[in-house]
Design a protein around this motif. Sequence first.
Motif, mmCIF file in Angstrom:
data_model
loop_
_atom_site.group_PDB
_atom_site.id
_atom_site.type_symbol
_atom_site.label_atom_id
_atom_site.label_comp_id
_atom_site.label_asym_id
_atom_site.label_seq_id
_atom_site.Cartn_x
_atom_site.Cartn_y
_atom_site.Cartn_z
ATOM 1 N N GLY A 116 0.800 -1.209 0.000
ATOM 2 C CA GLY A 116 0.000 0.000 0.000
ATOM 3 C C GLY A 116 0.839 1.269 0.000
ATOM 4 N N ALA A 117 1.800 1.317 0.902
ATOM 5 C CA ALA A 117 2.630 2.519 0.988
ATOM 6 C C ALA A 117 3.350 2.754 -0.339
ATOM 7 C CB ALA A 117 3.644 2.370 2.118
ATOM 8 N N GLU A 118 3.785 1.668 -0.940
ATOM 9 C CA GLU A 118 4.493 1.791 -2.219
ATOM 10 C C GLU A 118 3.553 2.297 -3.324
ATOM 11 O OE1 GLU A 118 7.007 -1.109 -4.888
ATOM 12 O OE2 GLU A 118 6.655 -1.947 -2.892
ATOM 13 N N ALA A 119 2.290 1.873 -3.271
ATOM 14 C CA ALA A 119 1.318 2.364 -4.250
ATOM 15 C C ALA A 119 1.120 3.869 -4.069
ATOM 16 C CB ALA A 119 -0.010 1.625 -4.099
ATOM 17 N N ASN A 120 0.990 4.313 -2.805
ATOM 18 C CA ASN A 120 0.798 5.746 -2.574
ATOM 19 C C ASN A 120 2.032 6.550 -2.976
ATOM 20 O OD1 ASN A 120 -1.868 5.771 -1.712
ATOM 21 N ND2 ASN A 120 -1.317 5.275 0.397
ATOM 22 N N GLU A 121 3.219 6.044 -2.663
ATOM 23 C CA GLU A 121 4.444 6.743 -3.084
ATOM 24 C C GLU A 121 4.458 6.886 -4.604
ATOM 25 O OE1 GLU A 121 7.601 7.606 -1.285
ATOM 26 O OE2 GLU A 121 6.682 7.258 0.669
ATOM 27 N N GLY A 122 4.066 5.825 -5.308
ATOM 28 C CA GLY A 122 4.008 5.874 -6.767
ATOM 29 C C GLY A 122 3.006 6.922 -7.233
#
Length: 405
Positions: A116-122
């Motif tokens: 999830g965090a990686e999706a938001n960073e993207g």
Amino acid sequence: MTALPLSLATFTPESAPAVAPDALLGLYRRPSMELVRGSGVRVFDADDHAYLDFTSGIGVNALGYADDGVAQAMQEAALTGLLHTSNLYHTRPAARLAAELARLSSLDRVFFCNSGAEANEGAFKFARRWARELGGAAKHEVLGVRGAFHGRLFATLAATDRPKYRAPFRPLAGGVSVVERDLRTLEHVLDGEAVAALVVEAVQGEGGVRVLDPGYLGEVRELTRARHVALICDEIQCGLGRTGWMFAYQRAGIVPDLVTLAKPLAGGLPMGAVLMTSDIANAIRPGDHGTTFGGGPFVASVALHVLERLADPSLLAHVSETGEWLGEQLAALAARSGRVRAVRGIGFMWGIDVMQPAAETIRRALDAGLLVCSAGEFTVRLLPPLVATRAELSEGLSMLEAALA
Ligand SMILES: *Cc1c(COP(=O)(O)O)cnc(C)c1O
């Protein structure tokens, strides 16, 4: 090659000698029992005690445990021998999954990652890239709102409204901050030339299970559109059927510029995704972003199966109708117990404000055989698997009531 057990639900793992978990980093206060298997809406510890799981592994196990369809999808994907290829090459499962997510969300392009965090960073990066073409480097601010949770990495933490999580790690990423949620403040803040993106959860999860009003979301969509600010809907927890809608933003009749997904997407395997309009996608150039693991053929094959199941109108109707009933049951329970200040939620996502710290109720529920988690210090959060029946939910509610007494 040893065949997988025909039905995971009847499989009992061999017991391994117990090992003290002392080598694990101490980030969580875990109860002492050790989980060894799962079946349906239940998990079992090493002594074969059953626990009804109303956390779903924090909103991940939407189809419960030992689902035959997921097991079969895993088996078929594993048999190709192609667990991973990197994103240097085309594979069919990722392409099909992207097309399916685009169709369901009314968006155009998809980027896969692992959490999830990686999706938001993207999503923050893609929004900034797009905003830079519109307004130059000055247009770069990413804003979260009061009560938000978007992850624990530096930029997502900067958009997360949890002082306890943020304070020990300052300075956080620059150009990302949290603003008040009310429309007047938002309108004022969005008038600034610097704002590139606003990120919201249609139902705030960690922030206490707060359902944002559809009218409010509609206004936010208008405010952001009129000011050329990208609207990111973080659907990592509330998306993919949990509210009874495929995407929680659909309840407000809006289409965001970007949508982030993760938790239930791949049936328990780690996977995240960023969905976006062609406007955003057209601003992205090869090399602007990347991932080694994201969208690999194994995880994407399993996600394709999970998505098909979660998009089934009969499952969504079950969540919607049973969720309404669940809300009524919780309100009645709250009235009976006199130990609940408020009940909030939608579908299979509920928060109960209790009078003592939530940790106390969570511990007592565990002793009664029910797993629940918190959403802030005084909120007990329920995220049952979407396949849970009324009978299973009733059973859990009785345990919860006993834990509150
Ligand atoms: C869980 C969650 C995240 C972070 O996902 P991770 O996979 O833990 O990084 C982000 N946003 C929301 C709304 C979440 O519930």
